[in-house]
Write a protein that holds these residues in place. Structure first.
Motif, PDB file in Angstrom:
ATOM      1  N   HIS A   1      36.729  40.720  42.354  1.00 43.22           N
ATOM      2  CA  HIS A   1      35.670  40.291  41.049  1.00 43.22           C
ATOM      3  C   HIS A   1      36.141  39.367  40.152  1.00 43.22           C
ATOM      4  N   ARG A   2      37.206  38.823  40.224  1.00 43.44           N
ATOM      5  CA  ARG A   2      37.683  37.610  39.924  1.00 43.44           C
ATOM      6  C   ARG A   2      37.624  36.521  40.442  1.00 43.44           C
ATOM      7  N   PRO A   3      36.800  34.973  40.400  1.00 44.95           N
ATOM      8  CA  PRO A   3      37.117  34.363  41.334  1.00 44.95           C
ATOM      9  C   PRO A   3      38.125  33.842  41.878  1.00 44.95           C
ATOM     10  N   MET A   4      38.977  33.341  40.916  1.00 42.40           N
ATOM     11  CA  MET A   4      40.580  32.814  40.963  1.00 42.40           C
ATOM     12  C   MET A   4      40.310  31.625  42.026  1.00 42.40           C
ATOM     13  N   LEU A   5      39.516  30.901  41.219  1.00 40.07           N
ATOM     14  CA  LEU A   5      39.700  28.985  40.508  1.00 40.07           C
ATOM     15  C   LEU A   5      40.119  28.744  39.387  1.00 40.07           C
ATOM     16  N   TYR A   6      40.694  27.438  40.234  1.00 42.19           N
ATOM     17  CA  TYR A   6      40.999  26.322  38.547  1.00 42.19           C
ATOM     18  C   TYR A   6      40.102  25.852  38.284  1.00 42.19           C
ATOM     19  N   GLU A   7      40.476  26.018  36.526  1.00 43.71           N
ATOM     20  CA  GLU A   7      38.314  25.740  36.231  1.00 43.71           C
ATOM     21  C   GLU A   7      39.129  24.490  36.204  1.00 43.71           C
ATOM     22  N   ASP A   8      40.103  23.795  35.963  1.00 45.44           N
ATOM     23  CA  ASP A   8      40.071  21.987  35.418  1.00 45.44           C
ATOM     24  C   ASP A   8      39.742  21.095  37.051  1.00 45.44           C
ATOM     25  N   LEU A   9      39.191  22.484  37.785  1.00 45.62           N
ATOM     26  CA  LEU A   9      39.282  21.216  38.827  1.00 45.62           C
ATOM     27  C   LEU A   9      38.150  21.336  39.502  1.00 45.62           C
ATOM     28  N   THR A  10      37.459  20.418  40.144  1.00 44.48           N
ATOM     29  CA  THR A  10      35.654  20.717  40.705  1.00 44.48           C
ATOM     30  C   THR A  10      35.853  21.595  42.125  1.00 44.48           C
ATOM     31  N   PRO A  11      34.524  21.874  42.224  1.00 48.66           N
ATOM     32  CA  PRO A  11      34.941  22.936  43.250  1.00 48.66           C
ATOM     33  C   PRO A  11      35.431  22.181  44.718  1.00 48.66           C
ATOM     34  N   LEU A  12      34.762  21.061  44.851  1.00 53.03           N
ATOM     35  CA  LEU A  12      35.154  20.324  45.827  1.00 53.03           C
ATOM     36  C   LEU A  12      37.060  20.178  46.040  1.00 53.03           C
ATOM     37  N   GLU A  13      37.191  20.142  44.663  1.00 50.94           N
ATOM     38  CA  GLU A  13      38.960  20.008  44.637  1.00 50.94           C
ATOM     39  C   GLU A  13      39.176  21.391  44.352  1.00 50.94           C
TER      40      GLU A  13
ATOM     41  N   ALA B   1      51.061  30.784  33.199  1.00 56.07           N
ATOM     42  CA  ALA B   1      50.836  31.636  32.563  1.00 56.07           C
ATOM     43  C   ALA B   1      49.007  31.312  32.263  1.00 56.07           C
ATOM     44  N   ASP B   2      48.951  30.141  32.882  1.00 57.23           N
ATOM     45  CA  ASP B   2      47.669  29.181  33.161  1.00 57.23           C
ATOM     46  C   ASP B   2      46.845  30.097  34.361  1.00 57.23           C
ATOM     47  N   GLU B   3      48.158  29.565  35.519  1.00 58.86           N
ATOM     48  CA  GLU B   3      47.486  30.689  37.024  1.00 58.86           C
ATOM     49  C   GLU B   3      46.889  32.052  36.727  1.00 58.86           C
ATOM     50  N   VAL B   4      47.695  32.659  35.776  1.00 55.23           N
ATOM     51  CA  VAL B   4      47.802  34.068  36.147  1.00 55.23           C
ATOM     52  C   VAL B   4      46.675  34.800  35.244  1.00 55.23           C
TER      53      VAL B   4
ATOM     54  N   LEU C   1      61.626  31.756  35.042  1.00 56.04           N
ATOM     55  CA  LEU C   1      61.918  32.658  33.679  1.00 56.04           C
ATOM     56  C   LEU C   1      60.604  32.599  32.932  1.00 56.04           C
ATOM     57  N   ALA C   2      59.910  31.754  33.796  1.00 55.77           N
ATOM     58  CA  ALA C   2      58.258  31.651  33.079  1.00 55.77           C
ATOM     59  C   ALA C   2      57.402  32.714  34.734  1.00 55.77           C
ATOM     60  N   THR C   3      57.895  32.358  34.979  1.00 62.19           N
ATOM     61  CA  THR C   3      57.274  33.133  36.017  1.00 62.19           C
ATOM     62  C   THR C   3      57.534  35.089  36.056  1.00 62.19           C
ATOM     63  N   LEU C   4      58.650  34.948  35.424  1.00 59.38           N
ATOM     64  CA  LEU C   4      58.834  36.428  35.456  1.00 59.38           C
ATOM     65  C   LEU C   4      57.904  36.555  33.789  1.00 59.38           C
ATOM     66  N   GLY C   5      58.034  35.919  33.170  1.00 60.69           N
ATOM     67  CA  GLY C   5      57.007  36.060  31.726  1.00 60.69           C
ATOM     68  C   GLY C   5      55.434  35.480  31.831  1.00 60.69           C
ATOM     69  N   SER C   6      55.585  35.548  33.022  1.00 57.24           N
ATOM     70  CA  SER C   6      53.676  34.635  33.015  1.00 57.24           C
ATOM     71  C   SER C   6      52.515  36.231  32.738  1.00 57.24           C
ATOM     72  N   ARG C   7      53.148  37.217  33.263  1.00 61.85           N
ATOM     73  CA  ARG C   7      51.836  39.072  32.795  1.00 61.85           C
ATOM     74  C   ARG C   7      52.610  38.918  32.475  1.00 61.85           C
ATOM     75  N   VAL C   8      53.013  39.121  30.795  1.00 66.37           N
ATOM     76  CA  VAL C   8      53.368  39.414  29.643  1.00 66.37           C
ATOM     77  C   VAL C   8      53.179  39.040  28.931  1.00 66.37           C
ATOM     78  N   ARG C   9      51.644  39.782  27.450  1.00 64.89           N
ATOM     79  CA  ARG C   9      51.361  39.084  26.752  1.00 64.89           C
ATOM     80  C   ARG C   9      52.217  38.333  25.939  1.00 64.89           C
ATOM     81  N   SER C  10      53.444  38.605  25.308  1.00 64.66           N
ATOM     82  CA  SER C  10      54.373  38.586  24.956  1.00 64.66           C
ATOM     83  C   SER C  10      55.215  37.140  24.886  1.00 64.66           C
ATOM     84  N   ARG C  11      54.419  36.515  25.997  1.00 66.60           N
ATOM     85  CA  ARG C  11      55.486  35.010  27.077  1.00 66.60           C
ATOM     86  C   ARG C  11      55.800  33.895  26.484  1.00 66.60           C
ATOM     87  N   GLU C  12      55.055  33.588  25.160  1.00 73.02           N
ATOM     88  CA  GLU C  12      55.384  32.749  24.951  1.00 73.02           C
ATOM     89  C   GLU C  12      56.993  33.008  23.793  1.00 73.02           C
ATOM     90  N   VAL C  13      57.164  34.423  23.598  1.00 70.86           N
ATOM     91  CA  VAL C  13      58.196  34.427  22.900  1.00 70.86           C
ATOM     92  C   VAL C  13      59.266  35.352  23.672  1.00 70.86           C
TER      93      VAL C  13
END
Lengths: 225, 218
Positions: A86-98, B72-75, B147-159
């Motif tokens: 239900h989450r699209p799992m996409l990079y928002e800072d990339l374009t659709p093509l990228e 964090a952005d990836e998660v 370690l950034a991976t380890l903390g990426s799913r935690v809300r207080s990851r910056e700490v």
């Protein structure tokens, strides 16, 4: 390797601490079948799909996908599944093509660019292929996610609430490219009970982590014999 | 290897497009060196004994800021899961991430050393210092990426990231400061400090690559 069943789940269980999320689930889906996974919120549908997607390790039991063991042959399993949540799992800072090019390369797709461009045309995103995903609507995100899940030509589709965010035209695309496409084995968790008859040939119902029923339509049963 | 290259290229594009992460780190590093330069100007004429500490503490905290967002952005966007269901070895995923973090941090470090050269009137851009900082940064980024991976799913990851990382980075900090001191002809800089940096880097890189697949399993 040939497999009688596309998905074979045997005595599957998942526990988080003392909480049992899945309890002895048994499910076998023949290749080409299309199964709707139903159940209330928290019944264990998403956890089952996450395990089949190799994202979550099971606590017990065995899973084979396309004949490959989920635990010991995870890379082979990943080659053969397409995952849409239900989450699209996409990079928002990339374009659709990228986005499509990135995932095509990650899956080792030969000639990724023509394939990505063909998907953008089919999904109605061609005119917006150079815009960042962040400026596109939720419906377009989900359309693009359909392309991401299909870019490597998987055999088995694992879908979790795939209709989320899609308008009528988007749902038609979903049906045509995924749910009614005979090339795939489909297992889709859904709350849209009104739509199941339109695409599914069997329904598996989960309640509190247990598979309580798996009803196969008469036509599908006859076809599998 | 192709998977690692694909992840690295994508991360470098995202670093450029989504500049807030590494610009925050670069801004912190700049302000830190600038503040130290004003402070030291009041108390001493010879800043060379203090410079190694200034540089490494700046690198450490700037690196924490730069690396904390990498997963964090990836998660948050769910793309981490999308990569995990792809048929590439987990180690390729780790390598791609670590190399892009390394590129970002090395860029910041070069800028810091240029700035420090001007502000402290001391030549810092030498081959010896470049080697010390380069090898140390590889070890630092290897561990911090894990370690950034380890903390990426935690809300207080910056700490969580500095709390987890800094105690483990103490040997690198000590060796880095001492070896940098040695390169700047500061007394007490002699010793096997460069060897310690190399050993730490190998331990950190190999250990993190081996642990990464376990860390990303749920």
């Amino acid at each position: 390797m040939t497999a009688t069943f596309a998905i074979e789940v045997t005595r599957l269980s998942k526990r988080y601490g003392t909480t049992t999320v899945l309890d002895g689930v048994e499910l076998s889906l023949v290749a080409g079948s299309r199964t709707a996974l139903t159940g209330a919120n928290g019944a264990g549908k998403s956890t089952l799909l996450a395990i089949l997607s190799t994202l979550v390790s099971p606590t017990g039991g065995q899973v084979r996908i396309a004949g490959y063991d989920l635990q010991t042959q995870a890379v082979e399993v990943r080659r053969r599944i397409g995952v849409l949540g239900h989450r699209p799992m996409l990079y928002e800072d990339l374009t659709p093509l990228e986005n499509l090019l990135f995932f095509a390369k990650l899956y080792g797709v030969a000639n990724p660019r023509p394939r990505a461009e063909a998907f953008l045309e089919v999904l109605g995103l061609w005119s917006r292929r150079f815009e960042p995903v962040s400026v596109l609507s939720r419906g377009y995100h989900q359309r693009l996610a359909i392309g991401r899940a299909l870019i490597h030509s998987p055999e088995i589709l694992l879908l979790d609430e795939p209709e989320t965010g899609l308008d009528a035209e988007g749902i038609e695309l979903l049906d045509a490219l995924m749910l009614r496409e005979p090339a795939f084995t489909v297992l889709a968790a859904t709350h849209r009970l009104d739509r199941i008859a339109g695409w599914a040939d069997s329904t598996a119902n989960i309640e509190r982590g247990r598979l309580v029923s798996h009803q196969v339509s008469a036509e599908a049963l006859a076809a599998s014999r | 290897m192709n998977g690692a290259l694909t992840v690295m290229r994508k991360d470098l594009v995202l670093l450029w497009r989504h500049r807030s992460g590494w610009l925050s780190a670069a801004t912190f590093a700049t302000m830190s060196v600038l503040t130290y330069s004003f402070a030291f100007d009041l108390v001493t004429d010879d800043v060379r004994p203090l410079l190694p500490g200034v540089l490494w503490v700046t690198f450490l905290f700037a690196g924490i800021i730069a690396c904390s967002r990498s997963f964090a952005d990836e998660v948050e966007q769910g793309t981490f899961d999308a990569m995990l269901v792809a048929p590439i070895p987990r180690s390729s995923l780790y390598l791609g991430k670590a190399v892009s973090n390394l590129a970002a941090l090395l860029t910041i470090e070069v800028a810091v050393m240029l700035m420090a050269t001007i502000l402290f009137n001391t030549t810092l851009l030498t081959a010896e210092l470049a080697f010390i900082v380069g090898v140390g940064t590889v070890g630092y980024v290897s561990l911090t990426t894990l370690l950034a991976t380890l903390g990426s799913r935690v809300r207080s990851r910056e700490v969580l990231l500095p709390v987890l990382a800094l105690p483990l980075l103490v040997p690198l900090l000590i060796a880095g400061v001492r070896a940098t001191g040695g390169a700047l002809d500061v007394p007490n800089g002699d010793g096997p400090w460069l060897l310690l940096i190399v050993v730490f880097t190998i331990w950190s890189a190999v250990g993190s690559a081996l642990l990464f697949p376990m860390v990303v399993e749920q």
